[in-house]
Scaffold this active site. Sequence first.
Site, short mmCIF file in Angstrom:
data_model
loop_
_atom_site.label_atom_id
_atom_site.label_comp_id
_atom_site.label_asym_id
_atom_site.label_seq_id
_atom_site.Cartn_x
_atom_site.Cartn_y
_atom_site.Cartn_z
CE1 TYR A 33 1.03 -0.28 4.44
CE2 TYR A 33 -0.03 1.86 4.40
CZ TYR A 33 0.78 0.94 5.03
OH TYR A 33 1.33 1.25 6.25
NE ARG A 52 6.91 3.99 0.48
CZ ARG A 52 6.64 4.78 1.51
NH1 ARG A 52 7.57 5.07 2.39
NH2 ARG A 52 5.43 5.30 1.67
NE ARG A 101 -6.05 -19.69 4.06
CZ ARG A 101 -5.26 -20.58 4.66
NH1 ARG A 101 -5.39 -21.88 4.40
NH2 ARG A 101 -4.33 -20.21 5.52
CE LYS A 150 3.20 3.08 3.27
NZ LYS A 150 3.31 3.09 4.73
CD GLU A 182 9.75 1.51 10.59
OE1 GLU A 182 9.67 2.45 9.78
OE2 GLU A 182 9.69 0.31 10.24
CG LEU A 206 8.21 2.36 4.81
CD1 LEU A 206 7.93 1.12 3.97
CD2 LEU A 206 6.93 3.13 5.04
N1 PDD Z 1 2.83 4.97 7.35
N2 PDD Z 1 7.47 3.68 8.97
C1 PDD Z 1 6.33 2.97 8.95
C2 PDD Z 1 6.29 1.66 9.64
C3 PDD Z 1 5.18 3.49 8.30
O1 PDD Z 1 4.05 2.78 8.29
C4 PDD Z 1 5.25 4.77 7.69
C5 PDD Z 1 4.08 5.37 6.96
C6 PDD Z 1 6.47 5.47 7.74
C7 PDD Z 1 6.65 6.82 7.10
O2 PDD Z 1 6.68 6.73 5.69
P1 PDD Z 1 6.17 7.92 4.75
O3 PDD Z 1 6.94 9.12 5.17
O4 PDD Z 1 6.50 7.47 3.40
O5 PDD Z 1 4.69 8.05 5.02
C8 PDD Z 1 7.55 4.89 8.38
C9 PDD Z 1 1.65 5.43 6.64
C10 PDD Z 1 1.47 6.90 6.69
C11 PDD Z 1 0.44 4.64 7.13
O6 PDD Z 1 0.61 3.46 7.34
O7 PDD Z 1 -0.65 5.21 7.26
#
Ligand code: PDD
Length: 286
Positions: A33, A52, A101, A150, A182, A206
Site C-alpha cells: 500500500y 516506492r 485459498r 510496505k 521506527e 520503511l
Molecule cells: N505509514 N514507517 C512505517 C512503519 C510506516 O508505516 C510509515 C508510513 C512510515 C513513514 O513513511 P512515509 O513518510 O513514506 O509516510 C515509516 C503510513 C502513513 C500509514 O501506514 O498510514
Amino acid sequence: MTRTVYVNGEYLPETEAKVSIFDRGFLMADAVYEVTSVLDGKLIDFEGHAVRLKRSLDELDMAEPCTKEELLDIHRKLVELNGIDEGLVYLQVSRGSDGDRDFVFPSADTPPTLVLFTQNKPGLADNPAAKKGAKIISIEDIRWGRRDIKTVQLLYPSMGKMMAKKAGCDDAWLVEDGFVTEGTSNNAYFVKAGKIVTRPLSNNILHGITRKAVMRLAKEAQMEVEERLFTIDEAKAADEAFTTSASAFVMPVVEIDGVALGDGTPGPIARRLREIYLDEARKTAI
Ligand code: PDD
C-alpha cells in the site's frame, strides 16, 4: 457524503465497491500500500510514493496494476470527485485471487486487485496535535524482517498503537536488539546538541518518503544530520524528538516512556522542520 472509491478500473460509491473474499490481500496480507497526503487539493510527493510502490511490488514479484500516469490520474480524479482539500489518498495493490485459498501464489497472469480511496482530513496541516507534541512508549519490535516493503501486515503496529493508548500516550516506538527501529507508522528521530539522529535505511525500517524530504531539507537548512543506530535511553536523554510520515508530516515528540524531553513542549528543530516541510510540500504538490 458517500465517498467515491476506485476498484479495478471502476469509480463506485463506497457502499457498492466489492473485492473477492478469496483475495490474497484479505486472506494472506499479500498486498502492498501507499498513503499520499493532499494539501490544497494537490498530491504531496506523488513521484516518491509511486517509485516506492513499484519497489514493493518488484520485491514481492507482484505485477504492476497500471502505469504511473494512470495511477496519477486515478489519485487526481478521486481527490476531485470527493472534494478533498486536505486529506489522504490510500492505495492498495494485492496479488488478487484465482478463486481459492492456497499458500502457492496464483499464476503470474492473475490480475492484481487495485483499490484506492480518499480520507477527508480538514486541518491536517494545522493539526493541533503537532502543537502539543506526541507522547511515546517504547515496545519490542516483533514485526517481520522486510519492513522496507510496505505491506498491509499492520496488526502489530495497530497493537502497538493500542498499547500506547492504554498507557495514556499517542504512539509507540519499536525497539529491536536494543536499538530503535521506527514508530508504528512513522520514522523516528531525536535531537541532541543541535544534531538530528535517525536510524540508517535497511530492511529493518520503511524508507519513508517524508524522511527523505525532511533529511534533504534539514541539510539545506544547515542542520546537522547523523544516520546511526540509537537506543531508547539516548532518545529519552535528548533535547527533543520527532517522527515523520505522509499522514502527520513532522510530528514533535515531547515524552518517551514517561520522561519529558526538554521542557516537555515541541522543540525548535521539530517545529522548524515541520514548517519548512509543509512549505516545500505545498510548493511542489501536483
Ligand atoms: N505509514 N514507517 C512505517 C512503519 C510506516 O508505516 C510509515 C508510513 C512510515 C513513514 O513513511 P512515509 O513518510 O513514506 O509516510 C515509516 C503510513 C502513513 C500509514 O501506514 O498510514
